[in-house]
Design a protein around this motif. Structure first.
Motif, PDB file in Angstrom:
ATOM      1  N   GLY A  45      -5.421  60.504  27.330  1.00  0.00           N
ATOM      2  CA  GLY A  45      -6.001  61.781  27.743  1.00  0.00           C
ATOM      3  C   GLY A  45      -6.615  61.766  29.126  1.00  0.00           C
ATOM      4  O   GLY A  45      -7.313  62.688  29.527  1.00  0.00           O
ATOM      5  N   PHE A  46      -6.377  60.721  29.886  1.00  0.00           N
ATOM      6  CA  PHE A  46      -6.960  60.547  31.221  1.00  0.00           C
ATOM      7  C   PHE A  46      -5.863  60.587  32.274  1.00  0.00           C
ATOM      8  O   PHE A  46      -4.794  60.025  32.079  1.00  0.00           O
ATOM      9  CB  PHE A  46      -7.686  59.200  31.297  1.00  0.00           C
ATOM     10  CG  PHE A  46      -8.153  58.860  32.671  1.00  0.00           C
ATOM     11  CD1 PHE A  46      -9.325  59.400  33.161  1.00  0.00           C
ATOM     12  CD2 PHE A  46      -7.417  58.017  33.482  1.00  0.00           C
ATOM     13  CE1 PHE A  46      -9.766  59.102  34.445  1.00  0.00           C
ATOM     14  CE2 PHE A  46      -7.839  57.708  34.767  1.00  0.00           C
ATOM     15  CZ  PHE A  46      -9.025  58.252  35.240  1.00  0.00           C
ATOM     16  N   HIS A  47      -6.155  61.223  33.377  1.00  0.00           N
ATOM     17  CA  HIS A  47      -5.268  61.206  34.540  1.00  0.00           C
ATOM     18  C   HIS A  47      -6.160  61.013  35.759  1.00  0.00           C
ATOM     19  O   HIS A  47      -7.055  61.821  36.005  1.00  0.00           O
ATOM     20  CB  HIS A  47      -4.466  62.499  34.666  1.00  0.00           C
ATOM     21  CG  HIS A  47      -3.671  62.794  33.440  1.00  0.00           C
ATOM     22  ND1 HIS A  47      -2.500  62.143  33.141  1.00  0.00           N
ATOM     23  CD2 HIS A  47      -3.900  63.628  32.408  1.00  0.00           C
ATOM     24  CE1 HIS A  47      -2.033  62.587  31.984  1.00  0.00           C
ATOM     25  NE2 HIS A  47      -2.867  63.483  31.515  1.00  0.00           N
ATOM     26  N   GLY A  48      -5.929  59.920  36.479  1.00  0.00           N
ATOM     27  CA  GLY A  48      -6.748  59.625  37.652  1.00  0.00           C
ATOM     28  C   GLY A  48      -5.916  59.012  38.748  1.00  0.00           C
ATOM     29  O   GLY A  48      -4.737  58.688  38.553  1.00  0.00           O
ATOM     30  N   GLN A  49      -6.536  58.857  39.882  1.00  0.00           N
ATOM     31  CA  GLN A  49      -5.829  58.287  41.023  1.00  0.00           C
ATOM     32  C   GLN A  49      -6.754  57.314  41.737  1.00  0.00           C
ATOM     33  O   GLN A  49      -7.906  57.643  42.033  1.00  0.00           O
ATOM     34  CB  GLN A  49      -5.383  59.392  41.981  1.00  0.00           C
ATOM     35  CG  GLN A  49      -4.512  58.897  43.093  1.00  0.00           C
ATOM     36  CD  GLN A  49      -3.858  60.041  43.855  1.00  0.00           C
ATOM     37  OE1 GLN A  49      -4.230  61.193  43.719  1.00  0.00           O
ATOM     38  NE2 GLN A  49      -2.883  59.703  44.657  1.00  0.00           N
ATOM     39  N   GLY A  50      -6.243  56.119  41.977  1.00  0.00           N
ATOM     40  CA  GLY A  50      -6.987  55.126  42.731  1.00  0.00           C
ATOM     41  C   GLY A  50      -6.993  53.767  42.072  1.00  0.00           C
ATOM     42  O   GLY A  50      -6.991  53.641  40.856  1.00  0.00           O
ATOM     43  N   ARG A  51      -6.980  52.758  42.916  1.00  0.00           N
ATOM     44  CA  ARG A  51      -6.935  51.369  42.457  1.00  0.00           C
ATOM     45  C   ARG A  51      -8.196  50.979  41.677  1.00  0.00           C
ATOM     46  O   ARG A  51      -8.195  50.032  40.909  1.00  0.00           O
ATOM     47  CB  ARG A  51      -6.758  50.446  43.657  1.00  0.00           C
ATOM     48  CG  ARG A  51      -6.372  49.037  43.283  1.00  0.00           C
ATOM     49  CD  ARG A  51      -6.223  48.105  44.484  1.00  0.00           C
ATOM     50  NE  ARG A  51      -5.151  48.516  45.364  1.00  0.00           N
ATOM     51  CZ  ARG A  51      -5.221  48.457  46.696  1.00  0.00           C
ATOM     52  NH1 ARG A  51      -6.298  48.000  47.296  1.00  0.00           N
ATOM     53  NH2 ARG A  51      -4.202  48.846  47.430  1.00  0.00           N
ATOM     54  N   GLN A  52      -9.275  51.732  41.843  1.00  0.00           N
ATOM     55  CA  GLN A  52     -10.513  51.393  41.133  1.00  0.00           C
ATOM     56  C   GLN A  52     -10.342  51.450  39.614  1.00  0.00           C
ATOM     57  O   GLN A  52     -11.071  50.777  38.886  1.00  0.00           O
ATOM     58  CB  GLN A  52     -11.676  52.290  41.574  1.00  0.00           C
ATOM     59  CG  GLN A  52     -11.626  53.720  41.090  1.00  0.00           C
ATOM     60  CD  GLN A  52     -10.859  54.669  42.012  1.00  0.00           C
ATOM     61  OE1 GLN A  52     -10.089  54.236  42.868  1.00  0.00           O
ATOM     62  NE2 GLN A  52     -11.067  55.965  41.828  1.00  0.00           N
ATOM     63  N   TYR A  53      -9.391  52.217  39.109  1.00  0.00           N
ATOM     64  CA  TYR A  53      -9.193  52.303  37.660  1.00  0.00           C
ATOM     65  C   TYR A  53      -8.635  51.007  37.067  1.00  0.00           C
ATOM     66  O   TYR A  53      -9.204  50.490  36.102  1.00  0.00           O
ATOM     67  CB  TYR A  53      -8.354  53.520  37.289  1.00  0.00           C
ATOM     68  CG  TYR A  53      -9.098  54.793  37.629  1.00  0.00           C
ATOM     69  CD1 TYR A  53     -10.245  55.154  36.935  1.00  0.00           C
ATOM     70  CD2 TYR A  53      -8.690  55.607  38.673  1.00  0.00           C
ATOM     71  CE1 TYR A  53     -10.952  56.305  37.263  1.00  0.00           C
ATOM     72  CE2 TYR A  53      -9.387  56.745  39.010  1.00  0.00           C
ATOM     73  CZ  TYR A  53     -10.523  57.094  38.297  1.00  0.00           C
ATOM     74  OH  TYR A  53     -11.231  58.227  38.631  1.00  0.00           O
ATOM     75  N   PRO A  54      -7.571  50.430  37.615  1.00  0.00           N
ATOM     76  CA  PRO A  54      -7.154  49.132  37.073  1.00  0.00           C
ATOM     77  C   PRO A  54      -8.181  48.025  37.342  1.00  0.00           C
ATOM     78  O   PRO A  54      -8.369  47.139  36.503  1.00  0.00           O
ATOM     79  CB  PRO A  54      -5.805  48.845  37.724  1.00  0.00           C
ATOM     80  CG  PRO A  54      -5.599  49.874  38.760  1.00  0.00           C
ATOM     81  CD  PRO A  54      -6.564  50.982  38.527  1.00  0.00           C
ATOM     82  N   VAL A  55      -8.880  48.098  38.475  1.00  0.00           N
ATOM     83  CA  VAL A  55      -9.926  47.109  38.746  1.00  0.00           C
ATOM     84  C   VAL A  55     -11.005  47.194  37.660  1.00  0.00           C
ATOM     85  O   VAL A  55     -11.438  46.179  37.110  1.00  0.00           O
ATOM     86  CB  VAL A  55     -10.538  47.315  40.150  1.00  0.00           C
ATOM     87  CG1 VAL A  55     -11.823  46.518  40.309  1.00  0.00           C
ATOM     88  CG2 VAL A  55      -9.539  46.917  41.228  1.00  0.00           C
ATOM     89  N   GLY A  56     -11.424  48.405  37.314  1.00  0.00           N
ATOM     90  CA  GLY A  56     -12.424  48.593  36.268  1.00  0.00           C
ATOM     91  C   GLY A  56     -11.969  48.076  34.924  1.00  0.00           C
ATOM     92  O   GLY A  56     -12.766  47.529  34.151  1.00  0.00           O
ATOM     93  N   ALA A  57     -10.680  48.226  34.621  1.00  0.00           N
ATOM     94  CA  ALA A  57     -10.144  47.727  33.349  1.00  0.00           C
ATOM     95  C   ALA A  57     -10.238  46.207  33.287  1.00  0.00           C
ATOM     96  O   ALA A  57     -10.555  45.641  32.245  1.00  0.00           O
ATOM     97  CB  ALA A  57      -8.699  48.186  33.161  1.00  0.00           C
ATOM     98  N   VAL A  58      -9.976  45.541  34.393  1.00  0.00           N
ATOM     99  CA  VAL A  58     -10.047  44.081  34.433  1.00  0.00           C
ATOM    100  C   VAL A  58     -11.492  43.603  34.297  1.00  0.00           C
ATOM    101  O   VAL A  58     -11.769  42.617  33.624  1.00  0.00           O
ATOM    102  CB  VAL A  58      -9.432  43.541  35.749  1.00  0.00           C
ATOM    103  CG1 VAL A  58      -9.750  42.067  35.955  1.00  0.00           C
ATOM    104  CG2 VAL A  58      -7.934  43.762  35.769  1.00  0.00           C
ATOM    105  N   LEU A  59     -12.405  44.312  34.923  1.00  0.00           N
ATOM    106  CA  LEU A  59     -13.801  43.870  34.980  1.00  0.00           C
ATOM    107  C   LEU A  59     -14.671  44.497  33.900  1.00  0.00           C
ATOM    108  O   LEU A  59     -15.886  44.610  34.054  1.00  0.00           O
ATOM    109  CB  LEU A  59     -14.371  44.174  36.373  1.00  0.00           C
ATOM    110  CG  LEU A  59     -13.637  43.502  37.541  1.00  0.00           C
ATOM    111  CD1 LEU A  59     -14.258  43.911  38.864  1.00  0.00           C
ATOM    112  CD2 LEU A  59     -13.605  41.990  37.382  1.00  0.00           C
ATOM    113  N   THR A  60     -14.083  44.881  32.771  1.00  0.00           N
ATOM    114  CA  THR A  60     -14.832  45.471  31.670  1.00  0.00           C
ATOM    115  C   THR A  60     -15.943  44.530  31.236  1.00  0.00           C
ATOM    116  O   THR A  60     -15.703  43.367  30.925  1.00  0.00           O
ATOM    117  CB  THR A  60     -13.898  45.763  30.478  1.00  0.00           C
ATOM    118  OG1 THR A  60     -12.911  46.695  30.895  1.00  0.00           O
ATOM    119  CG2 THR A  60     -14.664  46.329  29.297  1.00  0.00           C
ATOM    120  N   SER A  61     -17.172  45.046  31.211  1.00  0.00           N
ATOM    121  CA  SER A  61     -18.294  44.197  30.811  1.00  0.00           C
ATOM    122  C   SER A  61     -18.269  43.979  29.302  1.00  0.00           C
ATOM    123  O   SER A  61     -17.785  44.804  28.540  1.00  0.00           O
ATOM    124  CB  SER A  61     -19.618  44.829  31.238  1.00  0.00           C
ATOM    125  OG  SER A  61     -19.780  46.077  30.592  1.00  0.00           O
ATOM    126  N   GLY A  62     -18.782  42.838  28.885  1.00  0.00           N
ATOM    127  CA  GLY A  62     -18.854  42.500  27.471  1.00  0.00           C
ATOM    128  C   GLY A  62     -17.636  41.770  26.939  1.00  0.00           C
ATOM    129  O   GLY A  62     -17.653  41.259  25.821  1.00  0.00           O
TER     130      GLY A  62
END
Length: 138
Positions: A45-62
């Motif tokens: 349900g998400f549509h976004g643009q930018g490399r920050q999204y895959p970066v955030g997925a890799v750096l998920t806290s916890g």
């Protein structure tokens, strides 16, 4: 002379493998080479643009110590589709949690420029004890 279709497909499959390895290494600087800065992301349900999204997925806290298993990978032309299993260590409990997913990537000139995907986030949250075992009725 242009690369053959088979050579392009093989190169794109390797780019997707390298992309997934970043989840293990957490070396998100490698995305500069693999993922377009303005990558378009679709999923859950998400549509976004930018490399920050895959970066955030890799750096998920916890979650740490990600191990990636490529269950299936198909590449043809500018597209590659992968089914995978990610196994993380849940930092709070020390337990292993798994999440499966399927993603389809569009590549151009050796970089991921767009992808669609779904992952079993509910299953991951269930294993962590953050949501009920059974989905409540709607």
């Amino acid at each position: 002379m242009a690369d053959s279709a088979e050579a392009v497909s093989m190169r794109n499959a390797e780019i997707v493998r390298r992309y997934l390895r970043v989840f293990e290494t957490r070396d998100v600087a490698e995305f500069d080479e693999l993922v377009a800065e303005d990558v378009v992301v679709h999923g859950a349900g998400f549509h976004g643009q930018g490399r920050q999204y895959p970066v955030g997925a890799v750096l998920t806290s916890g979650l740490s110590n990600c191990r990636v298993q490529v269950d299936d990978l198909f590449s043809a032309g500018d597209r590659a589709t992968v089914a995978f299993t990610l196994t993380y260590t849940h930092d709070r409990s020390g337990r292993d949690l798994t999440m499966t997913g399927v993603k389809s990537y569009r590549l151009r000139e050796g970089r991921i420029v767009e992808f669609w995907g779904e992952t079993d986030l509910y299953g991951l949250l269930r294993q962590a004890g953050l949501v009920p075992e059974q989905i409540p009725p709607f």
